[in-house]
Design an enzyme around this catalytic site. Structure first.
Site, PDB file in Angstrom:
ATOM      1  N   ARG A  92      38.210  21.413  36.620  1.00  0.00           N
ATOM      2  CA  ARG A  92      37.977  20.875  37.961  1.00  0.00           C
ATOM      3  C   ARG A  92      36.719  20.017  37.990  1.00  0.00           C
ATOM      4  O   ARG A  92      36.652  19.038  38.707  1.00  0.00           O
ATOM      5  CB  ARG A  92      37.821  22.061  38.921  1.00  0.00           C
ATOM      6  CG  ARG A  92      38.174  21.786  40.357  1.00  0.00           C
ATOM      7  CD  ARG A  92      37.863  22.994  41.254  1.00  0.00           C
ATOM      8  NE  ARG A  92      38.230  24.272  40.727  1.00  0.00           N
ATOM      9  CZ  ARG A  92      39.409  24.876  40.926  1.00  0.00           C
ATOM     10  NH1 ARG A  92      40.345  24.284  41.647  1.00  0.00           N
ATOM     11  NH2 ARG A  92      39.663  26.068  40.396  1.00  0.00           N
ATOM     12  N   TYR A  93      35.709  20.435  37.232  1.00  0.00           N
ATOM     13  CA  TYR A  93      34.424  19.734  37.196  1.00  0.00           C
ATOM     14  C   TYR A  93      34.245  19.157  35.793  1.00  0.00           C
ATOM     15  O   TYR A  93      34.693  19.762  34.812  1.00  0.00           O
ATOM     16  CB  TYR A  93      33.267  20.705  37.465  1.00  0.00           C
ATOM     17  CG  TYR A  93      33.398  21.530  38.719  1.00  0.00           C
ATOM     18  CD1 TYR A  93      32.951  21.050  39.938  1.00  0.00           C
ATOM     19  CD2 TYR A  93      33.961  22.812  38.673  1.00  0.00           C
ATOM     20  CE1 TYR A  93      33.056  21.831  41.095  1.00  0.00           C
ATOM     21  CE2 TYR A  93      34.067  23.582  39.816  1.00  0.00           C
ATOM     22  CZ  TYR A  93      33.614  23.087  41.023  1.00  0.00           C
ATOM     23  OH  TYR A  93      33.715  23.851  42.151  1.00  0.00           O
ATOM     24  N   ARG A  96      32.600  21.664  32.911  1.00  0.00           N
ATOM     25  CA  ARG A  96      33.012  23.046  32.689  1.00  0.00           C
ATOM     26  C   ARG A  96      34.497  23.241  32.934  1.00  0.00           C
ATOM     27  O   ARG A  96      35.093  22.507  33.716  1.00  0.00           O
ATOM     28  CB  ARG A  96      32.207  24.022  33.561  1.00  0.00           C
ATOM     29  CG  ARG A  96      32.215  23.708  35.051  1.00  0.00           C
ATOM     30  CD  ARG A  96      30.922  24.259  35.680  1.00  0.00           C
ATOM     31  NE  ARG A  96      30.844  24.115  37.116  1.00  0.00           N
ATOM     32  CZ  ARG A  96      30.371  23.046  37.735  1.00  0.00           C
ATOM     33  NH1 ARG A  96      29.970  21.996  37.042  1.00  0.00           N
ATOM     34  NH2 ARG A  96      30.305  23.007  39.048  1.00  0.00           N
ATOM     35  N   CYS A 105      44.524  42.578  35.397  1.00  0.00           N
ATOM     36  CA  CYS A 105      43.232  43.168  35.779  1.00  0.00           C
ATOM     37  C   CYS A 105      43.325  44.681  35.654  1.00  0.00           C
ATOM     38  O   CYS A 105      44.423  45.251  35.687  1.00  0.00           O
ATOM     39  CB  CYS A 105      42.883  42.809  37.219  1.00  0.00           C
ATOM     40  SG  CYS A 105      42.756  41.033  37.471  1.00  0.00           S
ATOM     41  N   CYS A 109      42.639  43.865  43.352  1.00  0.00           N
ATOM     42  CA  CYS A 109      42.050  43.731  44.679  1.00  0.00           C
ATOM     43  C   CYS A 109      43.153  43.209  45.588  1.00  0.00           C
ATOM     44  O   CYS A 109      43.825  42.234  45.263  1.00  0.00           O
ATOM     45  CB  CYS A 109      40.907  42.728  44.646  1.00  0.00           C
ATOM     46  SG  CYS A 109      39.777  42.944  43.268  1.00  0.00           S
ATOM     47  N   CYS A 112      43.143  39.443  46.522  1.00  0.00           N
ATOM     48  CA  CYS A 112      42.924  38.550  45.376  1.00  0.00           C
ATOM     49  C   CYS A 112      43.358  37.109  45.666  1.00  0.00           C
ATOM     50  O   CYS A 112      44.449  36.868  46.157  1.00  0.00           O
ATOM     51  CB  CYS A 112      43.708  39.077  44.175  1.00  0.00           C
ATOM     52  SG  CYS A 112      43.595  37.981  42.752  1.00  0.00           S
ATOM     53  N   ARG A 114      44.094  34.986  43.478  1.00  0.00           N
ATOM     54  CA  ARG A 114      45.171  34.592  42.552  1.00  0.00           C
ATOM     55  C   ARG A 114      46.304  35.620  42.599  1.00  0.00           C
ATOM     56  O   ARG A 114      46.973  35.862  41.604  1.00  0.00           O
ATOM     57  CB  ARG A 114      44.636  34.447  41.122  1.00  0.00           C
ATOM     58  CG  ARG A 114      43.652  33.326  40.952  1.00  0.00           C
ATOM     59  CD  ARG A 114      43.485  32.893  39.480  1.00  0.00           C
ATOM     60  NE  ARG A 114      42.560  31.778  39.410  1.00  0.00           N
ATOM     61  CZ  ARG A 114      41.331  31.830  38.875  1.00  0.00           C
ATOM     62  NH1 ARG A 114      40.919  32.949  38.322  1.00  0.00           N
ATOM     63  NH2 ARG A 114      40.547  30.771  38.883  1.00  0.00           N
ATOM     64  N   ASP A 273      39.212  33.433  50.485  1.00  0.00           N
ATOM     65  CA  ASP A 273      40.144  32.310  50.336  1.00  0.00           C
ATOM     66  C   ASP A 273      41.406  32.522  51.167  1.00  0.00           C
ATOM     67  O   ASP A 273      41.729  33.644  51.583  1.00  0.00           O
ATOM     68  CB  ASP A 273      40.518  32.152  48.850  1.00  0.00           C
ATOM     69  CG  ASP A 273      39.322  31.736  48.020  1.00  0.00           C
ATOM     70  OD1 ASP A 273      38.655  30.769  48.421  1.00  0.00           O
ATOM     71  OD2 ASP A 273      39.040  32.394  46.992  1.00  0.00           O
ATOM     72  N   ASP A 310      35.448  27.842  48.535  1.00  0.00           N
ATOM     73  CA  ASP A 310      36.294  27.058  47.641  1.00  0.00           C
ATOM     74  C   ASP A 310      37.185  26.212  48.535  1.00  0.00           C
ATOM     75  O   ASP A 310      38.027  26.751  49.269  1.00  0.00           O
ATOM     76  CB  ASP A 310      37.146  27.989  46.761  1.00  0.00           C
ATOM     77  CG  ASP A 310      36.712  27.927  45.322  1.00  0.00           C
ATOM     78  OD1 ASP A 310      36.747  26.825  44.756  1.00  0.00           O
ATOM     79  OD2 ASP A 310      36.342  28.977  44.778  1.00  0.00           O
ATOM     80  N   LYS A 317      33.917  24.224  44.894  1.00  0.00           N
ATOM     81  CA  LYS A 317      33.100  25.052  45.790  1.00  0.00           C
ATOM     82  C   LYS A 317      32.035  24.207  46.451  1.00  0.00           C
ATOM     83  O   LYS A 317      31.445  23.341  45.803  1.00  0.00           O
ATOM     84  CB  LYS A 317      32.372  26.123  44.985  1.00  0.00           C
ATOM     85  CG  LYS A 317      33.194  27.285  44.566  1.00  0.00           C
ATOM     86  CD  LYS A 317      32.308  28.287  43.831  1.00  0.00           C
ATOM     87  CE  LYS A 317      33.177  29.309  43.147  1.00  0.00           C
ATOM     88  NZ  LYS A 317      34.055  28.691  42.124  1.00  0.00           N
TER      89      LYS A 317
HETATM   90  S1  SF4 Z   1      39.980  39.230  42.595  1.00  0.00           S
HETATM   91 FE1  SF4 Z   1      41.993  39.099  41.563  1.00  0.00          FE
HETATM   92  S2  SF4 Z   1      41.507  38.320  39.516  1.00  0.00           S
HETATM   93 FE2  SF4 Z   1      39.602  39.124  40.369  1.00  0.00          FE
HETATM   94  S3  SF4 Z   1      39.506  41.287  39.696  1.00  0.00           S
HETATM   95 FE3  SF4 Z   1      40.425  41.273  41.744  1.00  0.00          FE
HETATM   96  S4  SF4 Z   1      42.645  41.238  41.315  1.00  0.00           S
HETATM   97 FE4  SF4 Z   1      41.630  40.598  39.421  1.00  0.00          FE
END
Ligand code: SF4
Length: 353
Positions: A92-93, A96, A105, A109, A112, A114, A273, A310, A317
């Site tokens: 994206r940049y 990096r 994971c 979460c 999340c 993603r 997000d 973001d 960001k």
């Molecule tokens: S935010 Fe998403 S990618 Fe990051 S640790 Fe939690 S579940 Fe995994």
């Protein structure tokens, strides 16, 4: 009943652990059909099942509200796909890239960013990883590689070491940054072998811990972070501003102070997000700015993260914290400034002479 020391992955396991009432089985099965579930024993043991507002449960225990997608939400809220020239890379940049070796994971979460991709498949194939490393090799402007995912620290230390060694061999890559929730979600995975895999000569390696509430920094989590820091790996943190988890100044203050006490410099506080089914966690930006303003007066600069958004669509960001500086007209028509101090009092600052 307390959860067994194993990762909970199915609705019936969450019910058996007393984290979800049996009558909600149907709605949780609908969530599980759409999004990955995993809750490690380390995190499950932090949850008070009798507290309907428990901030750890709110982050990790699935809820029917996740099925309530809003029109403004997006499957790829930060636009990874628009900037992915080869599988596993987000560029994206100019200086990096993200390298995503795995989409798994230790714990998922519920908010999340993603969530549409994590939990599906295990890791990049050997061929795809070679192509991703080839892309980094071929782009001399890439100064920093950010290992993300998923969570790169779920990889076996040998596999992680292979990736880090391959990056180390690329002259123009000077910094390797690893984003992880493993020290919180599964601290025992931070073994001496894993620490050795991350510690390389000739490159700077940083580990960025995702933590959202002080209660996540258990004795075991703090010891896992200490193993990294003691090995000479600097740590930063990123947190997500989440309604009902950390959207008050006292809770954020406790988290940020504890991070610094653990030798972890707060780096980002993310505005949540626009991931599908996450509206119930999002605050307004005005609330976020008010919280940052409150923390400005309460906390050492060492504890202050940058509040960032973001920009949806993949535009990167930007800091969105409050501004303490305003331009005001000078007596001779030149601009001068007013600066607000930590008590909210305003002071003038003269124009350049
Ligand atoms: S935010 Fe998403 S990618 Fe990051 S640790 Fe939690 S579940 Fe995994």
């Amino acid at each position: 009943m307390r959860p067994a020391r194993k990762t909970l992955r199915r609705p019936d396991e969450f019910i058996a652990a007393g984290l979800i009432p049996g009558e909600r089985r149907g709605e949780i099965e609908a969530v599980a059909a759409r999004y990955a579930l995993a809750l490690t024993a380390d995190v499950a043991e932090l949850i008070d099942p009798g507290d309907p507002r428990d901030p750890i449960a709110r982050q990790f225990v699935p809820a029917a509200a996740e099925l309530d997608a809003r029109p403004e939400e997006m499957a790829d809220p930060i636009g990874d796909g628009a900037h992915s020239p080869v599988e596993g890379i987000v560029h994206r940049y100019p200086d990096r890239v993200l390298l995503k070796p795995v989409h798994v994971c230790a714990a998922y979460c519920r908010f999340c960013f993603r969530r549409e991709v994590v939990g599906h498949g295990r890791a990049l194939s050997r061929r795809a990883l070679d192509a991703a490393l080839g892309y980094i090799r071929a782009h001399g402007a890439i100064w920093e590689v950010i290992l993300s995912g998923g969570d790169p620290l779920v990889l076996a230390p040998r596999r992680l070491a292979d990736i880090v060694e391959a990056l180390t061999a690329i002259d123009h890559v000077k910094v390797i940054r690893v984003h992880t929730r493993v020290p919180v979600a599964a601290p025992a995975r931070v073994t001496p072998a894993l620490v050795r895999a991350l510690k390389v000569r000739g490159k700077a390696t940083y580990v960025v811990l995702h933590a959202n509430h002080a209660r996540e920094l258990t004795t075991a989590a703090r010891a896992a972070c200490a193993r990294l820091v003691d090995a000479g790996i600097p740590m930063l943190s990123q947190s997500v501003l989440l309604r009902g988890v950390n959207d008050d100044a006292a809770t954020l203050e406790a988290l940020l102070r504890l991070l610094v006490e653990c030798r972890i410099k707060p780096y980002y506080l993310h505005h949540a997000d626009l991931a599908p089914g996450t509206a119930h966690w999002r605050t307004s930006i005005a609330q976020g700015q008010a919280l940052l303003r409150a923390l400005h007066g309460r906390l050492s600069g060492l504890c202050q993260p940058s509040y960032v958004l973001d920009i949806p669509g993949g535009h990167g960001k930007s800091p969105i914290g409050p501004s303490y500086l305003s331009r005001v007209g000078g007596s001779n028509g030149t601009a001068c400034y007013e600066v607000e101090d930590f008590n909210g009092r305003r002071h003038s600052y003269p124009p350049a002479s």
